[in-house]
Design a protein around this motif. Structure first.
Motif, short mmCIF file in Angstrom:
data_model
loop_
_atom_site.label_atom_id
_atom_site.label_comp_id
_atom_site.label_asym_id
_atom_site.label_seq_id
_atom_site.Cartn_x
_atom_site.Cartn_y
_atom_site.Cartn_z
N GLU A 121 -6.06 -0.34 -7.04
CA GLU A 121 -5.07 -0.08 -5.99
C GLU A 121 -4.35 1.23 -6.30
OE1 GLU A 121 -5.18 -2.14 -3.60
OE2 GLU A 121 -5.87 -4.06 -4.42
N THR A 123 -3.22 2.74 -1.02
CA THR A 123 -2.90 1.35 -0.67
C THR A 123 -1.44 1.23 -0.25
OG1 THR A 123 -4.39 0.73 -2.50
CG2 THR A 123 -3.11 -1.04 -1.46
N TYR A 162 -1.03 4.23 -5.13
CA TYR A 162 0.18 4.57 -4.39
C TYR A 162 0.31 6.09 -4.35
CZ TYR A 162 2.47 5.00 -9.03
OH TYR A 162 2.81 5.35 -10.32
#
Length: 482
Positions: A249, A258, A251
């Motif tokens: 994942e 994600t 950022y």
């Protein structure tokens, strides 16, 4: 306890009752397992005879001693630190398996992310533990911290205490040293967060590549049931995910991820961000904190929390002590900022944040030093960055440890360019340096005291004397009428 340990040789009985584990021969006694660890400064193998003389029941070592006492069990293993991690986890009942354990690694932002996530989880109603550079916590109980990541014995003991206290979650910083030294081996993580990677700890790791591999090692060890959340805007962020079995994942504040954030405003009253399409006002300041908030938000959502509720709670939280912590003089409105920035990247981030929020009339006076017996290459860089982002600079001692403070300052001065010499003062005594910075400040100016943050001591020649940047700055405001 030996179930997950690779045993090469074994001498003496191992079916003995074990009451405690130690890596300090002075704490050895009957019923105690002594681990002989090879450290950077000392080799525990040299103290095996001391531990045996004190009656230790079991010795775990990489090299068997020439003489072995018949009443003591000796277990030879390939790596004592790795064996200690597995045995400590087993001794304390594998506490990490009873917790939602989240690890945070990276150069900067570990403490802030771990602290914010801990605060967030508690605000959401969970009982949670914290293991950080600033302090350890079992729910509300505060336990002083001595290392970013404790040794494997202490670490499992603290996690076991969290379980016993009813904690369901734990947030912890994972240092590069901890990964290399197997402190986190045998722990089960449900998630890992990567913040960023910049110049630090090369005194220990030798090369930047080794440092990167140490951080990456944490993600490589995550199970497929965990999540691996990385900063996609850091050029090493995606590298962290290359070999992980965990769910990958990301950022970002700049591109697709994600968890997507957008900076709307960075002001003295806080950050205004758009997070996954929703505008939120936060109390924290600085672009670096925008990343920290986004990482914590992402981790909480990956833990199954409601995104709207997470943002609502996060909007009201403050950072960890000593992380861009403001102190304002009531008389002259001089703003003091205490920050742990002790790497070039961290110092640059803090100065950039101040540049974003300062008024044209405000001077920035920076007090900065570099620690002794640590990576010396960053010293001239730190001084140069301080000069670039400040109107006046006071170079001073940080934690000299066993180095000569004047030698450290000389290396810092080498980074001061000729055109900046007039705005730089060098004052080895840190208290006097802070005093000088306050004297230089006019009404409304900003005094940044960087490097030590939350620390309440100064280490000189092996002795830790009481010293708190925040208290000293407050004292100088009062003493000097500022």
């Amino acid at each position: 306890m030996l179930a997950d340990v690779t045993v090469q040789n074994q001498h003496g009985p191992t079916d003995v009752p074990v009451q405690a584990l130690t890596l300090d021969s002075r704490q050895a006694a009957p019923g105690v397992v002594f681990f002989a660890l090879r450290g950077a400064a000392t080799d525990g193998h040299h103290f095996i005879s001391n531990a045996v003389a004190q009656g230790t029941s079991v010795v775990v070592c990489e090299d068997l001693p020439a003489v072995m006492e018949p009443g003591t069990a000796y277990v030879q293993v390939p790596d004592s630190a790795e064996a200690m991690a597995h045995m400590a986890a087993a001794f304390y009942g594998h506490p990490s398996r009873s917790l939602q354990l989240i690890g945070v690694t990276g150069t900067n932002g570990k403490t802030t992310c771990a602290t914010l996530l801990h605060k967030l989880l508690r605000e959401l109603g969970y009982h949670a533990g914290l293991l950080s550079t600033v302090q350890n916590q079992i729910d509300e109980q505060v336990i002083p911290a001595t290392h970013t990541t404790p040794d494997a014995i202490r670490l499992n003991e603290l996690l076991a205490r969290m379980v016993a206290a009813g904690c369901t979650h734990a947030c912890m910083e994972v240092s590069s040293h901890a990964v290399v030294q197997h402190r986190t081996t045998a722990l089960r993580f449900v998630g890992g967060i990567f913040t960023n990677l910049t110049h630090d700890h090369l005194d220990y790791h030798g090369t930047f590549d080794n440092y990167l591999k140490a951080k990456k090692g944490f993600f490589d060890s995550l199970p497929k049931t965990a999540f691996a959340l990385t900063n996609a805007d850091d050029k090493r962020g995606i590298v962290m995910l290359q070999n992980t079995a965990a769910r990958r994942e990301t950022y970002s504040l700049r591109g697709a991820a994600t968890f997507r954030g957008k900076l709307i405003e960075n002001a003295v009253h806080g950050l205004h961000l758009e997070v996954d399409g929703r505008e939120v006002q936060f109390r924290l300041i600085g672009v670096f904190n925008a990343y920290n908030l986004l990482a914590v938000y992402g981790a909480a959502v990956l833990l199954g929390e409601d995104s709207s509720e997470v943002l609502t709670v996060l909007s009201g939280l403050l950072s960890a002590p000593g992380r861009f912590e403001p102190i304002v003089s009531e008389k002259t409105h001089v703003t003091g900022i205490i920050d742990y920035a002790h790497t070039p990247d961290a110092l640059e981030n803090v100065l950039d944040t101040i540049a974003d929020i300062r008024q044209p009339s405000q001077q920035v006076i920076t007090v900065v030093g570099c620690g002794g017996n640590r990576d010396g290459a960053k010293r001239p860089i730190m001084a140069n960055l301080a000069c670039q982002g400040s109107d006046k600079v006071v170079l001073t001692a940080d934690n000299p440890r066993f180095e000569d403070p004047l030698a450290i300052l000389s290396e810092m001065q080498a980074g001061v360019k000729p055109q900046d010499l007039a705005k730089v003062a060098t004052i080895p005594d840190r208290r006097e340096a802070i005093r000088a910075a306050v004297l230089l400040a006019g009404p409304g100016d900003i005094v940044l005291v960087a490097g030590k943050g939350h620390e309440t001591y100064q280490e000189v020649r092996g002795v830790r004397a009481e010293f708190d940047d925040k208290k000293v700055l407050q004292e100088m405001f009062e003493l000097l009428g500022k």
